[in-house]
Design a protein around this motif. Structure first.
Motif, short mmCIF file in Angstrom:
data_model
loop_
_atom_site.label_atom_id
_atom_site.label_comp_id
_atom_site.label_asym_id
_atom_site.label_seq_id
_atom_site.Cartn_x
_atom_site.Cartn_y
_atom_site.Cartn_z
N GLU A 143 -28.76 -77.48 -49.29
CA GLU A 143 -27.95 -76.28 -49.52
C GLU A 143 -26.51 -76.47 -49.03
O GLU A 143 -25.56 -76.10 -49.70
N TYR A 170 -31.13 -74.07 -60.63
CA TYR A 170 -31.47 -74.65 -59.33
C TYR A 170 -31.47 -73.56 -58.26
O TYR A 170 -30.83 -72.53 -58.43
N PRO A 171 -32.18 -73.79 -57.16
CA PRO A 171 -32.23 -72.75 -56.13
C PRO A 171 -30.89 -72.62 -55.42
O PRO A 171 -30.33 -73.61 -54.99
N SER A 172 -30.38 -71.41 -55.36
CA SER A 172 -29.16 -71.17 -54.59
C SER A 172 -29.08 -69.70 -54.21
O SER A 172 -29.37 -68.83 -55.02
N TRP A 173 -28.65 -69.47 -52.99
CA TRP A 173 -28.51 -68.09 -52.54
C TRP A 173 -27.46 -67.34 -53.35
O TRP A 173 -27.48 -66.13 -53.41
N ARG A 174 -26.54 -68.10 -53.97
CA ARG A 174 -25.48 -67.41 -54.71
C ARG A 174 -26.03 -66.63 -55.89
O ARG A 174 -25.55 -65.55 -56.21
N PHE A 175 -27.03 -67.18 -56.54
CA PHE A 175 -27.65 -66.44 -57.63
C PHE A 175 -28.33 -65.18 -57.08
O PHE A 175 -28.29 -64.12 -57.70
N GLY A 176 -28.93 -65.35 -55.91
CA GLY A 176 -29.57 -64.20 -55.28
C GLY A 176 -28.57 -63.11 -54.96
O GLY A 176 -28.84 -61.92 -55.13
#
Lengths: 367, 465
Positions: free
Chosen positions: B152, B55-61
């Protein structure tokens, strides 16, 4: 590849948001100095973390290796991270974020509400950098402007009553066609030179110099975003002035008397010889604690400014840093002698907190 | 997946050969799909925990950015990524040498065997690749509908609570279900369940066999499960908590068996490769690579090293390795194997902060103390043990959590922020009872502010209104 780039973009957006929120803080610390590369600044920001229930400081742990009771453990022991997958452990890290100089300048501009610099006079040159913003009736197929072409065709068909609304077919003919065209735009001359002139006489202490260098950093950053080609000349002076490199500008400690005119003469010399006003936007910044050698020399400075320098430069900025020893007389003298001169800006900087305001003074006129 | 990810023929043969050897030596693993990836992709995969879609998350980024930096400066290199799934997925990095590829293949066989047989992995979702993609789709739908910021913010809240789970719950439920299942007509029911697992995407439909007892029963460590049942949430919020909980439980066994699992895989890659798979010219490089992976920086604990040493110790003691890999997690494994001889040989010590000097130093080398600390470090999947003890604290519908303190304090600032997050979700104040330097502490938050106080000696939930 993958959607990770979007996650990364989101992360960077968040970091930039924080940076923008903290910009005032960076405006008064020397944290960013020396972190500037050619195009970007790497800024340490605290790692963004989700709060979690986790163990704190006093946790004991088990390590492996040599050492007797009471020997310090090198580094901060943490669960090892081998060649495996991404670690799960959390910790306080500083994150280095690369921010393009342009972007940093933009943040600065927004924070301090700085206007863009208007080119001086009407000196515009036709620079090469054109854009495909024009339209022509002839051109290569690859540059055909689809929408305009079809709009023309549609207009023609409606006008000639050919358009059948039940079967609307629009077929452009040769005279409908429009092609993108490269329009060369006259752009302002994009060369500029900054003279950072600093008084390094005995009365300028460490703190005063820190203030100067933080200011110089931000001014550079801003002007760099405004001019493609920016040259920076560093000059220090006590009783005599000399050109130095960046390193020495920021670290030199001289002592002795102060003859400000020596510096102004050197700047003038450079303007006459190398950075001619016809070709350059010129920004001298002079920082001092305002203690000049003699009233005579101050007079000399005033006349140098009025007759020689001010007519040739975009703006002359004098920043007076408060010091324990300086009398602060020079700013008063300048203000009195050159009252109403448009392109002379003087500002007093009492402490680090005052840096942001002084920057706004200097750059807020869009000159 | 795409052709570009297919292995070149030489490597395909190598996979066949190594898997055959591994099987002959007693490993029994899930089918493994090996994919070839570029060095630049491996960091992206690692940031996603090995999965191609999350899923989209800044944490992966953020993780990605960190891995990229580490990679760029040569600080870290990811050799091996394997997903617990049926079939298991593993990645081979295109730029690895032949020797490194062989090592990874053998190592992955070890992991896949461990996934298949270790008891803690039995309850895990084996179609996790699909499940993760499904989670991603759900979250994207929410984002399209409600906007990125809204989703988010809530996702971050749920993630802040993702270690408030019970590591022993899945296995407990699994055993109970198994017992129940034996009484039913086995095959048909199982088929229906696996179909349900595939279809599961929408809200969990009523009629889906959820045989576990209600998660709302207190006390519980499964705070996320409790919230799903009892917290007043919008359906999409509930779904997000469910997704976060699902993924947390999926990853838990890997945390609980990190040492064993890495040790097991390292033991086997070493056995297999030195058993005739390596070319003579590769032996030195192999030794270099292997010792790099199992090296410790002074004062650190490398799960690869600790793991392989424990397995070798078990071997010396003549134990049945296959049985051990089936029944243990890191804590019980250490408990069984770490004896005086082992502690001595491995050079373990307990470190801690010297309160006078403020520096971290060696405190103790006595093996009993070492073992006690080791067990503590690995117990409860390495997380602080937090129990939800009351959902009507002081008769006001407030939540009370209790930290089972074992000598290690919580980081109170972070704990306060976490409580705030929980209170925002629960929409009433929440409490946490813990200790700091031996004295009781009561943290409470109403979702806006955090207060820290010393509680009345009566403790959690006993204060009179």
């Amino acid at each position: 590849m993958f959607r990770i780039e979007r996650d990364r973009a989101r992360f960077r957006e968040i970091v930039r948001g924080r940076l923008r929120g903290d910009l005032r803080k960076y405006l008064s610390t020397s944290e960013l100095l020396g972190r500037r590369g050619e195009h970007a600044v790497s800024i340490p920001v605290p790692q963004i973390e989700l709060p979690r229930l986790r163990f704190g400081e006093n946790k004991k742990g088990v390590g492996q290796g040599p050492g007797d009771k009471g020997d310090p453990v090198e580094g901060e022991p943490k669960e090892g991270e081998g060649a495996g997958a991404a670690g799960e452990q959390e910790g306080q890290h500083l994150f280095e974020v690369e921010v393009e100089l342009e972007e940093l300048a933009r943040m600065l501009g927004e924070e301090l509400e700085l206007p863009d610099i208007r080119p001086r006079g009407d000196r515009c040159i036709d620079s090469e950098g054109g854009r495909y913003s024009g339209l022509r009736e002839r051109g290569p197929r690859s540059l055909r402007h689809f929408r305009r072409t079809y709009r023309n065709a549609l207009r023609r068909e409606i006008a000639s009553g050919k358009l059948d609304l039940s079967d609307p077919r629009v077929v452009p003919i040769a005279e409908d066609e429009r092609f993108r065209w490269r329009k060369s735009q006259p752009q302002p001359d994009s060369s500029a030179v900054i003279f950072h002139v600093m008084d390094v006489s005995g009365s300028m202490g460490r703190e005063q110099k820190d203030i100067v260098r933080i200011k110089a950093f931000w001014i550079d950053t801003w002007l760099r975003s405004q001019y493609k080609n920016l040259e920076v000349v560093y000059i220090v002076h006590d009783a005599v002035a000399k050109i130095v490199d960046q390193q020495s500008f920021f670290h030199l400690r001289e002592s002795g008397g102060t003859k400000i005119s020596s510096a102004y003469e050197l700047v003038l010399q450079l303007v006459l010889d190398k950075y001619r006003p016809e070709d350059w936007n010129i920004y001298p910044f002079h920082y001092s604690d305002g203690d000049n050698w003699s009233a005579r020399d101050t007079e000399r400075c005033v006349s140098l400014l009025r007759d020689e320098l001010l007519p040739r430069v975009n703006q002359f900025c004098y920043g007076q840093v408060k010091s324990a020893y300086g009398s602060g007389q020079f700013k008063k003298d300048l203000d009195a002698a050159l009252v109403g001169t448009e392109n002379l800006v003087t500002a007093s900087i009492n402490d680090r907190e005052g840096i942001a305001d002084a920057i706004r003074e200097f750059l807020g006129r869009g000159r | 997946m795409s052709r570009a990810n297919e292995l070149p023929p030489g490597l395909r043969d190598e996979v066949q050969r190594i898997q055959a050897i591994a099987r002959a030596r007693g490993l029994d693993f899930l089918d493994i799909v090996f994919e070839m990836v570029d060095a630049s992709d491996v960091n992206a995969l690692a940031a996603y925990g090995g999965f191609p879609v999350r899923y989209p998350s800044w944490r992966f980024g953020m993780d990605y950015e960190r891995l990229e930096k580490g990679h760029k400066y040569g600080l870290s290199k990811i050799y091996e990524l394997v997903i617990n799934n049926d079939p298991a997925y593993a990645y081979l990095v295109r730029t690895n040498s032949d020797m490194e590829q062989k090592l990874v293949i053998a190592h992955v066989c070890g992991h896949a065997d461990f996934f298949k047989h270790n008891v803690w992995f039995q309850p895990t979702e084996r179609k996790m690749l699909d499940r993760m993609a499904d989670h991603a789709t759900r979250l994207r739908e929410f984002i399209d509908r409600l906007g990125q910021d809204t989703v988010e913010i809530f996702l971050d809240r749920a993630l802040a609570l993702d270690n408030l789970v019970d590591p022993f719950l899945p296995l407990r439920e699994y055993m109970q279900n198994r017992r129940g299942e034996d009484e039913r007509s086995g095959a048909v029911e199982r088929a229906r369940r696996s179909l349900d697992a595939v279809m599961q995407g929408g809200e969990r439909r009523s009629g889906t066999p959820q045989r576990e007892r209600s998660r709302a029963e207190l006390p519980t460590h499964d705070v996320l499960g409790f919230l799903i049942e009892r917290c007043e949430l919008e359906p999409w919020q509930c779904e997000i908590v469910r997704i976060v909980r699902d993924e947390a439980y999926y990853f838990l066994p890997q945390r609980m068996t990190k040492v064993m699992n890495e040790g097991w895989a390292s033991l086997w890659h070493s056995r297999i490769l030195t058993g005739g798979v390596l070319e003579p010219s590769e032996v030195v490089d192999f030794a270099d690579c292997h010792s790099g992976a199992t090296a410790t920086a002074p004062g650190q604990l490398n799960p690869y090293k600790l793991g392989i040493e424990l397995w070798r110790h078990a071997q010396e003691r003549g134990l049945d390795l296959f049985r051990l890999r089936r029944i243990h997690n890191d804590a019980s494994f250490l408990d069984e194997l770490a004896d005086e001889e082992f502690a001595e040989k491995s050079g373990f010590f307990v470190y801690g902060k010297n309160s006078r000097t403020g520096r971290t130093e060696v405190l103790e080398r006595d093996w009993k103390t070492v073992k006690e600390k080791l067990l503590q470090q690995f117990s409860w999947a390495g997380m602080p043990r937090i129990e939800l003890v009351d959902d009507d604290h002081q008769g006001r519908g407030e939540l009370a959590l209790e930290h089972h303190h074992d000598g290690r304090d919580l980081e109170l600032a972070a704990a306060g922020e976490t409580l705030k997050t929980l209170a925002q979700m629960w929409r009433k104040p929440v409490h946490l009872f813990t200790q700091e330097e031996g004295s009781p502490r009561h943290l409470t938050s109403d979702g806006k502010e955090v207060r820290l106080s010393e509680p009345a000696p009566a403790g959690a939930g006993k204060e009179t209104a």
